[in-house]
Design a protein around this motif. Structure first.
Motif, mmCIF file in Angstrom:
data_model
loop_
_atom_site.group_PDB
_atom_site.id
_atom_site.type_symbol
_atom_site.label_atom_id
_atom_site.label_comp_id
_atom_site.label_asym_id
_atom_site.label_seq_id
_atom_site.Cartn_x
_atom_site.Cartn_y
_atom_site.Cartn_z
ATOM 1 N N MET A 170 0.828 -1.206 0.000
ATOM 2 C CA MET A 170 0.000 0.000 0.000
ATOM 3 C C MET A 170 0.864 1.259 0.000
ATOM 4 O O MET A 170 0.567 2.234 -0.691
ATOM 5 N N ALA A 171 1.949 1.241 0.775
ATOM 6 C CA ALA A 171 2.825 2.414 0.843
ATOM 7 C C ALA A 171 3.465 2.697 -0.512
ATOM 8 O O ALA A 171 3.545 3.850 -0.943
ATOM 9 N N MET A 172 3.916 1.651 -1.202
ATOM 10 C CA MET A 172 4.528 1.839 -2.509
ATOM 11 C C MET A 172 3.539 2.418 -3.514
ATOM 12 O O MET A 172 3.898 3.210 -4.385
ATOM 13 N N ARG A 173 2.263 2.069 -3.356
ATOM 14 C CA ARG A 173 1.243 2.571 -4.267
ATOM 15 C C ARG A 173 1.024 4.071 -4.088
ATOM 16 O O ARG A 173 0.721 4.778 -5.048
ATOM 17 N N HIS A 174 1.189 4.555 -2.860
ATOM 18 C CA HIS A 174 0.926 5.969 -2.594
ATOM 19 C C HIS A 174 2.182 6.833 -2.675
ATOM 20 O O HIS A 174 2.087 8.034 -2.941
ATOM 21 N N LEU A 175 3.342 6.250 -2.433
ATOM 22 C CA LEU A 175 4.569 7.041 -2.454
ATOM 23 C C LEU A 175 4.965 7.487 -3.852
ATOM 24 O O LEU A 175 5.788 8.396 -3.994
ATOM 25 N N ILE A 176 4.417 6.852 -4.888
ATOM 26 C CA ILE A 176 4.747 7.293 -6.240
ATOM 27 C C ILE A 176 4.037 8.597 -6.591
ATOM 28 O O ILE A 176 4.419 9.283 -7.530
ATOM 29 N N THR A 177 2.998 8.951 -5.819
ATOM 30 C CA THR A 177 2.281 10.204 -6.086
ATOM 31 C C THR A 177 3.102 11.374 -5.559
ATOM 32 O O THR A 177 3.415 11.414 -4.370
ATOM 33 N N PRO A 178 3.472 12.327 -6.397
ATOM 34 C CA PRO A 178 4.284 13.451 -5.933
ATOM 35 C C PRO A 178 3.567 14.248 -4.848
ATOM 36 O O PRO A 178 2.353 14.482 -4.929
ATOM 37 N N GLY A 179 4.310 14.638 -3.828
ATOM 38 C CA GLY A 179 3.734 15.434 -2.753
ATOM 39 C C GLY A 179 3.511 16.877 -3.140
ATOM 40 O O GLY A 179 2.822 17.621 -2.445
ATOM 41 N N SER A 180 4.090 17.299 -4.255
ATOM 42 C CA SER A 180 3.900 18.663 -4.757
ATOM 43 C C SER A 180 4.017 18.628 -6.274
ATOM 44 O O SER A 180 4.291 17.585 -6.869
ATOM 45 N N SER A 181 3.819 19.771 -6.886
ATOM 46 C CA SER A 181 3.896 19.864 -8.344
ATOM 47 C C SER A 181 5.322 20.102 -8.844
ATOM 48 O O SER A 181 5.529 20.253 -10.046
ATOM 49 N N VAL A 182 6.288 20.140 -7.934
ATOM 50 C CA VAL A 182 7.665 20.470 -8.313
ATOM 51 C C VAL A 182 8.246 19.494 -9.335
ATOM 52 O O VAL A 182 8.800 19.918 -10.356
ATOM 53 N N PRO A 183 8.151 18.152 -9.120
ATOM 54 C CA PRO A 183 8.740 17.237 -10.124
ATOM 55 C C PRO A 183 8.151 17.410 -11.511
ATOM 56 O O PRO A 183 8.870 17.386 -12.510
ATOM 57 N N SER A 184 6.826 17.603 -11.570
ATOM 58 C CA SER A 184 6.185 17.771 -12.875
ATOM 59 C C SER A 184 6.585 19.095 -13.513
ATOM 60 O O SER A 184 6.902 19.153 -14.698
ATOM 61 N N GLU A 185 6.573 20.171 -12.736
ATOM 62 C CA GLU A 185 6.900 21.485 -13.288
ATOM 63 C C GLU A 185 8.368 21.589 -13.674
ATOM 64 O O GLU A 185 8.710 22.280 -14.631
ATOM 65 N N ARG A 186 9.234 20.894 -12.942
ATOM 66 C CA ARG A 186 10.661 20.937 -13.272
ATOM 67 C C ARG A 186 10.907 20.333 -14.645
ATOM 68 O O ARG A 186 11.662 20.878 -15.455
ATOM 69 N N LEU A 187 10.263 19.206 -14.929
ATOM 70 C CA LEU A 187 10.433 18.587 -16.236
ATOM 71 C C LEU A 187 9.713 19.366 -17.318
ATOM 72 O O LEU A 187 10.175 19.450 -18.455
ATOM 73 N N ALA A 188 8.542 19.932 -16.973
ATOM 74 C CA ALA A 188 7.808 20.703 -17.966
ATOM 75 C C ALA A 188 8.572 21.966 -18.359
ATOM 76 O O ALA A 188 8.559 22.380 -19.523
ATOM 77 N N SER A 189 9.242 22.567 -17.391
ATOM 78 C CA SER A 189 9.985 23.787 -17.689
ATOM 79 C C SER A 189 11.192 23.528 -18.571
ATOM 80 O O SER A 189 11.799 24.463 -19.097
ATOM 81 N N ALA A 190 11.555 22.245 -18.729
ATOM 82 C CA ALA A 190 12.678 21.920 -19.616
ATOM 83 C C ALA A 190 12.391 22.340 -21.047
ATOM 84 O O ALA A 190 13.318 22.583 -21.832
ATOM 85 N N ILE A 191 11.108 22.435 -21.402
ATOM 86 C CA ILE A 191 10.757 22.877 -22.758
ATOM 87 C C ILE A 191 11.277 24.286 -23.000
ATOM 88 O O ILE A 191 11.803 24.600 -24.074
ATOM 89 N N LYS A 192 11.149 25.146 -22.004
ATOM 90 C CA LYS A 192 11.596 26.531 -22.165
ATOM 91 C C LYS A 192 13.109 26.597 -22.326
ATOM 92 O O LYS A 192 13.625 27.514 -22.967
ATOM 93 N N CYS A 193 13.813 25.631 -21.712
ATOM 94 C CA CYS A 193 15.269 25.586 -21.868
ATOM 95 C C CYS A 193 15.660 25.008 -23.220
ATOM 96 O O CYS A 193 16.623 25.461 -23.839
ATOM 97 N N VAL A 194 14.897 24.009 -23.659
ATOM 98 C CA VAL A 194 15.196 23.389 -24.960
ATOM 99 C C VAL A 194 14.933 24.371 -26.080
ATOM 100 O O VAL A 194 15.725 24.519 -27.011
ATOM 101 N N VAL A 195 13.792 25.057 -26.011
ATOM 102 C CA VAL A 195 13.422 26.012 -27.067
ATOM 103 C C VAL A 195 13.763 27.418 -26.576
ATOM 104 O O VAL A 195 12.892 28.182 -26.186
ATOM 105 N N CYS A 196 15.031 27.718 -26.560
ATOM 106 C CA CYS A 196 15.472 29.057 -26.156
ATOM 107 C C CYS A 196 15.362 30.011 -27.351
ATOM 108 O O CYS A 196 14.904 29.645 -28.432
ATOM 109 N N ASP A 197 15.774 31.249 -27.143
ATOM 110 C CA ASP A 197 15.674 32.250 -28.213
ATOM 111 C C ASP A 197 16.489 31.867 -29.444
ATOM 112 O O ASP A 197 16.149 32.244 -30.560
#
Length: 224
Positions: A170-197
């Motif tokens: 049960m613990a393994m099933r719930h620990l995969i859920t991020p406690g905040s949006s930081v992991p998702s936003e960190r990877l999503a923000s990589a787009i802005k770094c990839v597509v720079c000016d």
């Protein structure tokens, strides 16, 4: 280097890098831009297969989504990130960066919230019913000293896997859920770094490939 450090493909033509390689490995011939692009595409295909295999072997997977708008090109992307446990460690990989071409005009069902809550409550009830049958594990769990805030919860539960197999699952099933949006936003923000000016004209398919490859850790990269 190009994928992990968000370097442009044209960096293979830079004078400084070529002088460095000539000094370190005189007999190495730098590949051209088209060859590097082809190599990245092949690496992407290989890594997609490896990640699909990992996800198929994972017991549970949590997904997060984030919307990102690239200011220098006014393009918007929807990123989908998977969070799962593999080899007793938590992995987060950006599976896709999908171009959003238009605003959806599909009306939202009025009962969508009720359906979600019903499914959520059903899953909680199912888990609680399973726990009630394992009172010995619960008593043992509550008798244990409280773990410190600095410890890794995955390692803590790994040490109790043999004595509390039901609660461990049960613990393994719930620990995969991020406690905040930081992991998702960190990877999503990589787009802005990839597509720079300097790379505002990068195609959508190459953006998806570069963001995916950047989100891989060293262990997953070496598996491909």
């Amino acid at each position: 280097m190009i994928c992990k450090d968000n370097m442009p493909v044209r960096c293979v033509e830079k004078e400084g890098l070529n002088r460095l390689l000539k000094k370190c490995v005189p007999h190495f011939k730098m590949p051209c831009r088209s060859t590097v692009t082809t190599t990245i595409e092949e690496k992407y295909s290989q890594c997609v297969g490896a990640v699909m295999k990992m996800l198929s072997n994972a017991n549970d997977v949590a997904f997060t989504c984030d919307a990102v708008t690239i200011s220098n090109s006014s393009r918007s992307f929807l990123t989908i990130t998977a969070h799962f446990i593999e080899k007793d460690s938590l992995n987060s990989i950006c599976l896709a960066a999908l171009r959003m071409n238009q605003i959806s005009d599909v009306p939202k069902p009025e009962d969508v919230f009720d359906d979600f809550m019903s499914a959520h409550n059903h899953s909680i009830t199912k888990e609680l019913s399973g726990v009630s049958e394992q009172n010995k594990e619960l008593k043992l769990y509550f008798s244990l000293p409280q773990a410190s805030w600095e410890c890794n919860p995955l390692e803590v539960w790994k040490s109790h896997r043999a004595t509390m197999p039901g609660l461990y699952k049960m613990a393994m099933r719930h620990l995969i859920t991020p406690g905040s949006s930081v992991p998702s936003e960190r990877l999503a923000s990589a787009i802005k770094c990839v597509v720079c000016d300097a790379r505002s004209r990068m195609t959508d398919i190459h953006i998806k490939q570069r963001v995916f490859l950047k989100s891989l850790n060293s262990d997953n990269w070496d598996l491909c």
